[in-house]
Design a protein around this motif. Structure first.
Motif, PDB file in Angstrom:
ATOM      1  N   SER A 107      -4.417   6.472   4.216  1.00 34.66           N
ATOM      2  CA  SER A 107      -3.963   6.585   3.674  1.00 34.66           C
ATOM      3  C   SER A 107      -5.376   5.145   2.596  1.00 34.66           C
ATOM      4  O   SER A 107      -5.647   5.397   1.391  1.00 34.66           O
ATOM      5  CB  SER A 107      -3.385   5.048   3.606  1.00 34.66           C
ATOM      6  N   LEU A 108      -6.455   5.089   3.387  1.00 32.09           N
ATOM      7  CA  LEU A 108      -7.596   4.152   2.942  1.00 32.09           C
ATOM      8  C   LEU A 108      -8.872   4.752   3.302  1.00 32.09           C
ATOM      9  O   LEU A 108      -9.757   4.292   3.140  1.00 32.09           O
ATOM     10  CB  LEU A 108      -7.531   2.595   3.610  1.00 32.09           C
ATOM     11  N   GLY A 109      -8.597   5.993   3.162  1.00 36.39           N
ATOM     12  CA  GLY A 109     -10.086   6.850   3.139  1.00 36.39           C
ATOM     13  C   GLY A 109     -10.771   6.854   1.950  1.00 36.39           C
ATOM     14  O   GLY A 109     -11.383   7.179   1.623  1.00 36.39           O
ATOM     15  N   LEU A 123       0.389  -1.560  -0.165  1.00 33.63           N
ATOM     16  CA  LEU A 123      -0.047  -0.083  -0.164  1.00 33.63           C
ATOM     17  C   LEU A 123       0.969   1.513   0.113  1.00 33.63           C
ATOM     18  O   LEU A 123       0.204   2.184  -0.816  1.00 33.63           O
ATOM     19  CB  LEU A 123      -0.687   0.156   1.259  1.00 33.63           C
ATOM     20  N   PHE A 124       2.016   1.692   1.013  1.00 35.69           N
ATOM     21  CA  PHE A 124       2.495   2.591   0.834  1.00 35.69           C
ATOM     22  C   PHE A 124       3.775   2.087  -0.063  1.00 35.69           C
ATOM     23  O   PHE A 124       4.645   3.841   0.071  1.00 35.69           O
ATOM     24  CB  PHE A 124       3.182   2.813   2.863  1.00 35.69           C
ATOM     25  N   THR A 125       3.759   1.513  -1.100  1.00 38.51           N
ATOM     26  CA  THR A 125       4.415   2.037  -1.812  1.00 38.51           C
ATOM     27  C   THR A 125       3.902   1.828  -3.734  1.00 38.51           C
ATOM     28  O   THR A 125       4.912   1.987  -4.668  1.00 38.51           O
ATOM     29  CB  THR A 125       5.870   0.305  -2.589  1.00 38.51           C
ATOM     30  N   ARG A 126       2.810   2.031  -3.356  1.00 34.59           N
ATOM     31  CA  ARG A 126       2.244   2.469  -4.711  1.00 34.59           C
ATOM     32  C   ARG A 126       2.421   4.529  -4.957  1.00 34.59           C
ATOM     33  O   ARG A 126       2.178   4.731  -6.025  1.00 34.59           O
ATOM     34  CB  ARG A 126       0.786   2.757  -4.388  1.00 34.59           C
ATOM     35  N   ILE A 127       2.751   4.970  -4.013  1.00 28.66           N
ATOM     36  CA  ILE A 127       3.326   5.958  -4.130  1.00 28.66           C
ATOM     37  C   ILE A 127       4.266   6.310  -4.067  1.00 28.66           C
ATOM     38  O   ILE A 127       5.334   5.212  -3.450  1.00 28.66           O
ATOM     39  CB  ILE A 127       2.177   7.343  -3.089  1.00 28.66           C
ATOM     40  N   LEU A 128       5.856   7.523  -4.518  1.00 32.66           N
ATOM     41  CA  LEU A 128       7.105   7.397  -5.014  1.00 32.66           C
ATOM     42  C   LEU A 128       7.389   8.307  -3.755  1.00 32.66           C
ATOM     43  O   LEU A 128       8.682   8.673  -4.403  1.00 32.66           O
ATOM     44  CB  LEU A 128       7.095   8.191  -6.569  1.00 32.66           C
ATOM     45  N   PHE A 178      -3.078   4.836  15.009  1.00 27.08           N
ATOM     46  CA  PHE A 178      -1.316   4.654  14.411  1.00 27.08           C
ATOM     47  C   PHE A 178      -0.755   3.081  14.668  1.00 27.08           C
ATOM     48  O   PHE A 178      -0.205   2.877  14.463  1.00 27.08           O
ATOM     49  CB  PHE A 178      -0.288   5.305  14.958  1.00 27.08           C
ATOM     50  N   TRP A 179      -0.681   2.491  16.276  1.00 31.51           N
ATOM     51  CA  TRP A 179      -0.870   1.663  16.540  1.00 31.51           C
ATOM     52  C   TRP A 179      -1.467  -0.039  15.855  1.00 31.51           C
ATOM     53  O   TRP A 179      -1.270  -0.809  15.598  1.00 31.51           O
ATOM     54  CB  TRP A 179      -0.876   1.486  18.044  1.00 31.51           C
ATOM     55  N   LEU A 180      -2.965   0.192  15.991  1.00 32.73           N
ATOM     56  CA  LEU A 180      -3.994  -0.630  15.504  1.00 32.73           C
ATOM     57  C   LEU A 180      -3.703  -0.677  14.147  1.00 32.73           C
ATOM     58  O   LEU A 180      -4.194  -2.262  13.697  1.00 32.73           O
ATOM     59  CB  LEU A 180      -5.061  -0.431  16.144  1.00 32.73           C
ATOM     60  N   LEU A 181      -3.204   0.064  13.420  1.00 26.01           N
ATOM     61  CA  LEU A 181      -3.641   0.077  11.771  1.00 26.01           C
ATOM     62  C   LEU A 181      -2.224  -0.772  11.797  1.00 26.01           C
ATOM     63  O   LEU A 181      -2.539  -1.400  10.781  1.00 26.01           O
ATOM     64  CB  LEU A 181      -3.339   1.282  11.363  1.00 26.01           C
ATOM     65  N   GLU A 207       0.409   7.115   8.729  1.00 32.52           N
ATOM     66  CA  GLU A 207       0.594   5.637   8.862  1.00 32.52           C
ATOM     67  C   GLU A 207       1.851   4.979   8.003  1.00 32.52           C
ATOM     68  O   GLU A 207       2.353   4.165   8.966  1.00 32.52           O
ATOM     69  CB  GLU A 207      -0.755   5.157   8.065  1.00 32.52           C
ATOM     70  N   TYR A 208       2.436   5.366   7.543  1.00 34.98           N
ATOM     71  CA  TYR A 208       3.865   4.686   6.564  1.00 34.98           C
ATOM     72  C   TYR A 208       4.423   5.515   7.541  1.00 34.98           C
ATOM     73  O   TYR A 208       6.119   4.368   6.792  1.00 34.98           O
ATOM     74  CB  TYR A 208       3.688   5.037   5.188  1.00 34.98           C
TER      75      TYR A 208
END
Length: 601
Positions: free
Chosen positions: A420-422, A141-146, A295-298, A346-347
């Motif tokens: 990020s999943l907004g 998910l967090f590498t879909r953006i550069l 932040f922790w639970l995600l 998140e990332y």
């Protein structure tokens, strides 16, 4: 005492080593090679911004100061831009070429995580840790953006592995690994600033404290601090010095961050971007803070489908494995606590993913009574997800899909998009009709998981990894459907094909950043002196590209040709400013418009 399994001759185990790394390579490649060669277009916002900075560096020959639309962009380190620029130089300027460094880094990180775990224990732990790293939702998910975080994560992991190897009494090349430790931190400094020093440094110090080695002379002799500092300065100092000299004043130490002031590179990069961001005093405040509990639970989501195994961790079986486990706890623990007291996205926690992957793998591969309940719980979740997908398909199978998916999405408060999943909240039942193919593939993925979770442990690991590979490719295909909504490539094509004229972009640069990349044009920014380009706009040599409503109206109603890109909610404001009949639509896509002020024929 070194693990007896790993104490055998390396030559006798080389075939096993190759097998576990090849399996990890296969699974990682099945996710990240398609993400390079057949993704959607670059998205607006950060994605296309990073690629355009790299393109500007390649075109201008200025590899020191990042620029966007003629404005200095001083807040980030340059190595990710350099890597993308090199990729452009080799393969040409394409969106897929921009993604090559990030995609390959994901694969390399998975292999490195596997190798660290195998070094500490055995190939089975290496295989499991590598698969956890490669197939976790968060890494994809967090590498879909550069953004450079995955490359930073690789070098932090390499630095901490090198640290362990320096201290290992069985290590035959401690000096080599000491140099790797220093070089990895230095490269990290060129990726994302001072946290590349702070995170591995803090984890290493905590490890030394807990093992009573902090004040041992032998520890510091093996670490070779002076030699390491020389390596660090040799690699990291030249760019920092060059950027400071290229963007004076040199050493402004103003201890406030307010609009309208320019203090050069050194102040903005070290004080504003590092100190003031941590203290939530930074201006412009171009970021949002995720609630601490979220932040922790995600992380239960970011480490899906493996995360529940964190609750089953019981310790290690060998001395070397125990040392790695302690280091992983120091590594992940410090980072998560650090961001608990800082501004948080998140990332930001990605640099601890390898540590968490190794802890998860340690729980799954322990010799006595390995836990089955986390895997079976994921099997139950997968079955529920499968039933939900079947229900959705039954509701949308015969629905029509006119235009693009933006026509069927719900509007939300912009604050919803800070997560990020907004955008998941935008989905409506009619919107799922546009996603029938990825839904079918996701259903197959969850079918694999719901069955595979009940198989013997070693087979179940491969089944869950296969589920994740299938699901993440379904998500990639879904992103292609979202392409008109998340990016503006079709508007860029229309702008290139239209008669020559001056382009004006409404709002900040980021709103239409993909158009800048796909056209390689500059633009006037209407009310866009905000966020990331605000600080650089006050530099003495900044391009004069910012206009207000009255300047826009004067240009638009003149005899020259202008083009305007604008998001749909802002159209009414512009129509009131100009009066009726002055917006001629050239193209509409994804809830965004391209207008001109003069007839096209």
């Amino acid at each position: 005492m070194e693990d007896s399994t790993y104490g055998r001759s390396y030559q006798s185990r080389s075939a096993s080593d190759r097998n576990y790394l090849l399996i990890v390579l296969l699974f990682a490649a099945l996710i990240y090679i398609p993400a390079i060669v057949s993704p959607p277009g670059l998205m607006d916002d950060v994605d296309a911004v990073q690629a355009q900075i790299a393109r500007n560096m390649l075109d201008s020959g200025d590899w020191v100061t990042a620029r966007l639309n003629g404005i200095a962009y001083l807040e980030k380190s340059p190595l990710v831009y350099w890597l993308m620029a090199v990729s452009f130089a080799i393969f040409g300027v394409h969106d897929w070429a921009a993604r090559i460094p990030i995609g390959l880094s994901c694969i390399a990180l998975s292999l490195l995580t596997a190798r660290i775990a195998a070094w500490a224990a055995n190939p089975r732990l290496g295989l499991t840790a590598g698969l956890v790293m490669a197939t976790s939702l968060g890494l994809w998910l967090f590498t879909r953006i550069l953004i450079p975080d995955v490359i930073l994560t690789f070098f932090i992991a390499l630095a901490l592995w090198a640290f362990l190897r320096v201290l290992d009494r069985e290590e035959r090349s401690p000096r080599l690994w000491s140099n790797v430790f220093s070089a990895s931190i230095a490269i990290g400094l060129l990726l994302k600033g001072l946290i590349a020093f702070l995170f591995p440094g803090a984890a290493a110090v905590l490890f030394l404290v807990f093992t009573n080695q902090l004040f041992a002379v032998e520890t510091w002799r093996r670490l070779r601090i002076v030699e390491g500092l020389a390596i660090l300065l040799l690699i990291a100092a030249p760019w920092h010095i060059a950027a400071t000299l290229a963007n004076p004043p040199y050493f402004d130490l103003t201890m406030r961050s307010v609009p309208g002031e320019y203090h050069g590179f050194f102040w903005f990069y070290f004080l504003n971007e590092h100190v003031f961001r941590f203290l939530n005093m930074r201006h412009p405040r171009d970021y949002n803070t995720v609630p601490r509990l979220d932040f922790w639970l995600l992380h239960l989501a970011w480490l899906f489908p493996w995360s529940l195994n964190l609750f089953a961790f019981r310790g290690a079986n060998s001395e070397r494995h125990r040392r790695l486990t302690l280091l992983c706890l120091c590594w992940a623990g410090f980072l998560l606590i650090f961001f608990t007291f800082s501004t948080t996205q998140e990332y930001y926690s990605m640099p601890c993913y390898p540590a968490l992957a190794i802890l998860i793998a340690s729980a799954m591969t322990r010799e006595h009574n390995p836990p089955r309940w986390p895997t079976r719980a994921i099997g139950i979740v997968s079955a529920l997800a499968l039933f939900a997908i079947l229900f959705l398909l039954s509701q949308v199978w015969n629905l029509s899909t006119p235009g693009d998916i933006s026509r069927a999405l719900a509007a939300q408060n912009p604050d919803a998009y800070t997560l990020s999943l907004g955008h998941m909240g935008d989905l409506t039942i009619p919107a799922f009709a546009y996603l029938r193919t990825p839904l079918v593939i996701a259903g197959i993925a969850f079918l694999i998981g719901s069955i595979g979770a009940w198989l013997p442990p070693r087979v179940a690991v491969l089944a869950l990894a296969l589920m994740s590979v299938t699901f993440l490719n379904a998500a990639r295909i879904a992103l292609i459907t979202f392409d008109p909504f998340l990016g503006s490539r079709s508007l860029a094509t229309a702008l290139v094909q239209a008669p020559p004229g001056q382009w004006i972009a409404d709002n900040q640069y980021y709103a239409f950043s993909s158009i800048f990349f796909y056209t390689n044009k500059t633009a006037l920014l209407l009310n866009g002196r905000v966020n990331n380009l605000e600080y650089g706009s006050y530099a003495p040599n900044a391009a004069q590209v910012f206009i207000d409503d009255q300047q826009f109206k004067q240009r638009w109603l003149s005899s020259g040709r202008y083009y305007l890109t604008i998001e749909h909610p802002a159209v009414e404001r512009i129509e009131k400013l100009l009066g009726p009949g002055h917006l001629i639509e050239v193209k509409e896509s994804g809830g965004k418009h391209l207008y001109t002020n003069l007839p096209l024929s």
